[in-house]
Enzyme design. Structure first.
Site, short mmCIF file in Angstrom:
data_model
loop_
_atom_site.label_atom_id
_atom_site.label_comp_id
_atom_site.label_asym_id
_atom_site.label_seq_id
_atom_site.Cartn_x
_atom_site.Cartn_y
_atom_site.Cartn_z
N TYR A 1 -12.29 -2.83 -3.47
CA TYR A 1 -12.83 -2.90 -2.11
C TYR A 1 -14.36 -2.82 -2.10
O TYR A 1 -14.94 -2.38 -1.11
CB TYR A 1 -12.23 -1.77 -1.25
CG TYR A 1 -10.81 -2.06 -0.77
CD1 TYR A 1 -10.55 -3.19 0.01
CD2 TYR A 1 -9.76 -1.21 -1.06
CE1 TYR A 1 -9.25 -3.46 0.47
CE2 TYR A 1 -8.46 -1.48 -0.60
CZ TYR A 1 -8.22 -2.61 0.17
OH TYR A 1 -6.95 -2.87 0.63
N GLU B 1 -8.65 -10.63 -8.27
CA GLU B 1 -7.85 -9.42 -8.05
C GLU B 1 -6.67 -9.32 -9.01
O GLU B 1 -6.34 -8.23 -9.48
CB GLU B 1 -7.40 -9.36 -6.58
CG GLU B 1 -8.58 -9.14 -5.63
CD GLU B 1 -8.25 -9.33 -4.15
OE1 GLU B 1 -7.08 -9.58 -3.81
OE2 GLU B 1 -9.19 -9.23 -3.33
N ARG C 1 2.69 -7.08 9.17
CA ARG C 1 2.01 -5.99 9.90
C ARG C 1 2.47 -5.93 11.35
O ARG C 1 2.58 -4.84 11.94
CB ARG C 1 0.49 -6.17 9.79
CG ARG C 1 -0.06 -5.84 8.40
CD ARG C 1 -1.50 -6.28 8.28
NE ARG C 1 -2.14 -5.88 7.02
CZ ARG C 1 -3.28 -6.40 6.58
NH1 ARG C 1 -3.91 -7.34 7.29
NH2 ARG C 1 -3.79 -5.98 5.44
N PHE D 1 -15.61 3.55 7.13
CA PHE D 1 -14.24 3.93 6.78
C PHE D 1 -13.96 3.84 5.27
O PHE D 1 -12.85 4.14 4.83
CB PHE D 1 -13.23 3.06 7.54
CG PHE D 1 -13.34 1.58 7.30
CD1 PHE D 1 -12.79 0.99 6.17
CD2 PHE D 1 -14.00 0.76 8.21
CE1 PHE D 1 -12.89 -0.38 5.94
CE2 PHE D 1 -14.11 -0.61 7.99
CZ PHE D 1 -13.55 -1.18 6.84
N LYS E 1 0.84 -1.20 0.00
CA LYS E 1 0.00 0.00 0.00
C LYS E 1 0.88 1.26 0.00
O LYS E 1 2.09 1.17 0.24
CB LYS E 1 -0.94 -0.06 1.21
CG LYS E 1 -1.97 -1.21 1.11
CD LYS E 1 -2.83 -1.31 2.36
CE LYS E 1 -3.89 -2.39 2.22
NZ LYS E 1 -4.71 -2.52 3.46
N HIS F 1 -1.70 -5.55 1.36
CA HIS F 1 -2.94 -6.28 1.11
C HIS F 1 -2.61 -7.69 0.64
O HIS F 1 -1.62 -7.89 -0.07
CB HIS F 1 -3.75 -5.58 0.01
CG HIS F 1 -4.83 -6.46 -0.57
ND1 HIS F 1 -6.06 -6.61 0.04
CD2 HIS F 1 -4.84 -7.28 -1.65
CE1 HIS F 1 -6.80 -7.47 -0.67
NE2 HIS F 1 -6.08 -7.88 -1.70
N ASN G 1 -1.91 -0.08 7.28
CA ASN G 1 -1.39 -1.42 7.57
C ASN G 1 -0.54 -2.02 6.45
O ASN G 1 -0.36 -3.23 6.36
CB ASN G 1 -2.51 -2.36 8.04
CG ASN G 1 -3.58 -2.57 6.99
OD1 ASN G 1 -3.48 -2.05 5.88
ND2 ASN G 1 -4.60 -3.34 7.32
N THR H 1 -5.45 -7.78 10.48
CA THR H 1 -5.78 -6.49 9.86
C THR H 1 -5.29 -5.33 10.74
O THR H 1 -4.75 -4.35 10.23
CB THR H 1 -7.30 -6.40 9.64
OG1 THR H 1 -7.72 -7.54 8.87
CG2 THR H 1 -7.68 -5.13 8.89
N ARG I 1 -1.56 -14.74 3.89
CA ARG I 1 -2.35 -14.07 4.93
C ARG I 1 -1.67 -14.22 6.30
O ARG I 1 -1.69 -13.30 7.12
CB ARG I 1 -3.77 -14.64 4.99
CG ARG I 1 -4.59 -14.42 3.72
CD ARG I 1 -5.26 -13.08 3.65
NE ARG I 1 -6.29 -12.89 4.65
CZ ARG I 1 -7.03 -11.78 4.72
NH1 ARG I 1 -6.86 -10.79 3.86
NH2 ARG I 1 -7.96 -11.66 5.66
P1 ADP Z 1 -7.59 -7.28 5.33
O1 ADP Z 1 -6.83 -6.23 4.53
O2 ADP Z 1 -6.78 -7.76 6.53
O3 ADP Z 1 -8.12 -8.40 4.48
P2 ADP Z 1 -10.32 -6.15 5.49
O4 ADP Z 1 -10.64 -6.84 4.20
O5 ADP Z 1 -11.25 -6.31 6.65
O6 ADP Z 1 -8.84 -6.53 6.01
O7 ADP Z 1 -10.20 -4.58 5.21
C1 ADP Z 1 -9.55 -4.11 4.08
C2 ADP Z 1 -8.71 -2.91 4.45
O8 ADP Z 1 -9.56 -1.85 4.86
C3 ADP Z 1 -7.77 -3.12 5.64
O9 ADP Z 1 -6.55 -3.77 5.29
C4 ADP Z 1 -7.53 -1.69 6.10
O10 ADP Z 1 -6.61 -1.01 5.26
C5 ADP Z 1 -8.92 -1.07 5.87
N1 ADP Z 1 -9.73 -1.13 7.10
C6 ADP Z 1 -10.40 -2.17 7.60
N2 ADP Z 1 -11.03 -1.86 8.74
C7 ADP Z 1 -10.76 -0.54 8.97
C8 ADP Z 1 -11.11 0.40 9.99
N3 ADP Z 1 -11.88 0.04 11.00
N4 ADP Z 1 -10.63 1.65 9.87
C9 ADP Z 1 -9.86 2.04 8.84
N5 ADP Z 1 -9.49 1.20 7.84
C10 ADP Z 1 -9.93 -0.07 7.90
#
Ligand code: ADP
Length: 169
Positions: free
Chosen positions: A69, A146, A122, A77, A29, A135, A132, A111, A105
């Site tokens: 997304y 993707e 992370r 968010f 990212k 992805h 974070n 996350t 993962r």
């Molecule tokens: P992951 O990336 O671990 O698969 P998710 O699919 O739940 O997690 O979310 C996608 C991305 O959205 C996260 O990696 C993070 O960048 C962002 N995100 C998720 N939850 C939040 C939150 N509560 N506040 C801000 N950003 C968030």
């Protein structure tokens, strides 16, 4: 032994394991790029033994971020997430290997970086969910979806790694 026989010596093993091979979409990212962590993150997947099949630095347009997304569209968010992902270049990667989706993962970690185990990307390199650094696809189907979304035809490269027979029996 003839030269021809030598080059084919491990091929039966490779063919036997092909059905378990998966592909996943990994993306550094914008914060990971800005903080100079690209090499560190690529290195972790390389050292694990996965095979890089696609790689590019890319400024993500708004529409692509929203499509990627789309399952999170209803979240509060979401607007912040889209502006984060489009705030600077990302590094798009396709990685291939047996069990690569779930394993990536695990290498990435939870996350929320404060809950991610030490030793994960992370867990070692980030502090906030909204920054974070990386992805990774959450299922083999999403890996395929993707990669097709982020790479154009011809940008993903199929090749045989010289390491294959030393990684897989
Ligand atoms: P992951 O990336 O671990 O698969 P998710 O699919 O739940 O997690 O979310 C996608 C991305 O959205 C996260 O990696 C993070 O960048 C962002 N995100 C998720 N939850 C939040 C939150 N509560 N506040 C801000 N950003 C968030």
């Amino acid at each position: 032994r003839s030269k021809k026989n030598k080059t084919h010596i491990f091929l039966p093993h490779l063919v036997a394991s092909m059905e378990d091979v998966e592909e996943t979409y990994i993306m550094v990212k914008p914060d990971g790029v800005q903080r100079g962590l690209v090499g560190e993150m690529i290195s972790r997947f390389e050292k694990k033994g996965f095979k890089l099949t696609g790689l590019k630095l890319f400024q993500c347009p708004q529409e692509l971020a929203e499509e990627h997304y789309k399952d999170l569209k209803s979240k509060s968010f979401f607007p912040k997430l889209i502006s984060y992902i489009t705030s600077g270049p990302v590094v798009c990667m396709a990685w291939e290997g047996v069990g690569v989706v779930a394993s990536a993962r695990k290498l990435i970690g939870a996350t929320n970086p404060l809950q991610a185990e030490p030793g994960t990307i992370r867990g070692d390199l980030a502090v906030q969910t909204g920054r974070n650094v990386i992805h990774g696809s959450d299922s083999p189907d999403n890996g395929k979806r993707e990669i097709a979304l982020w790479f154009k035809e011809g940008e993903v490269c199929q090749w045989t790694s010289a390491q294959a027979s030393w990684l897989m029996e």
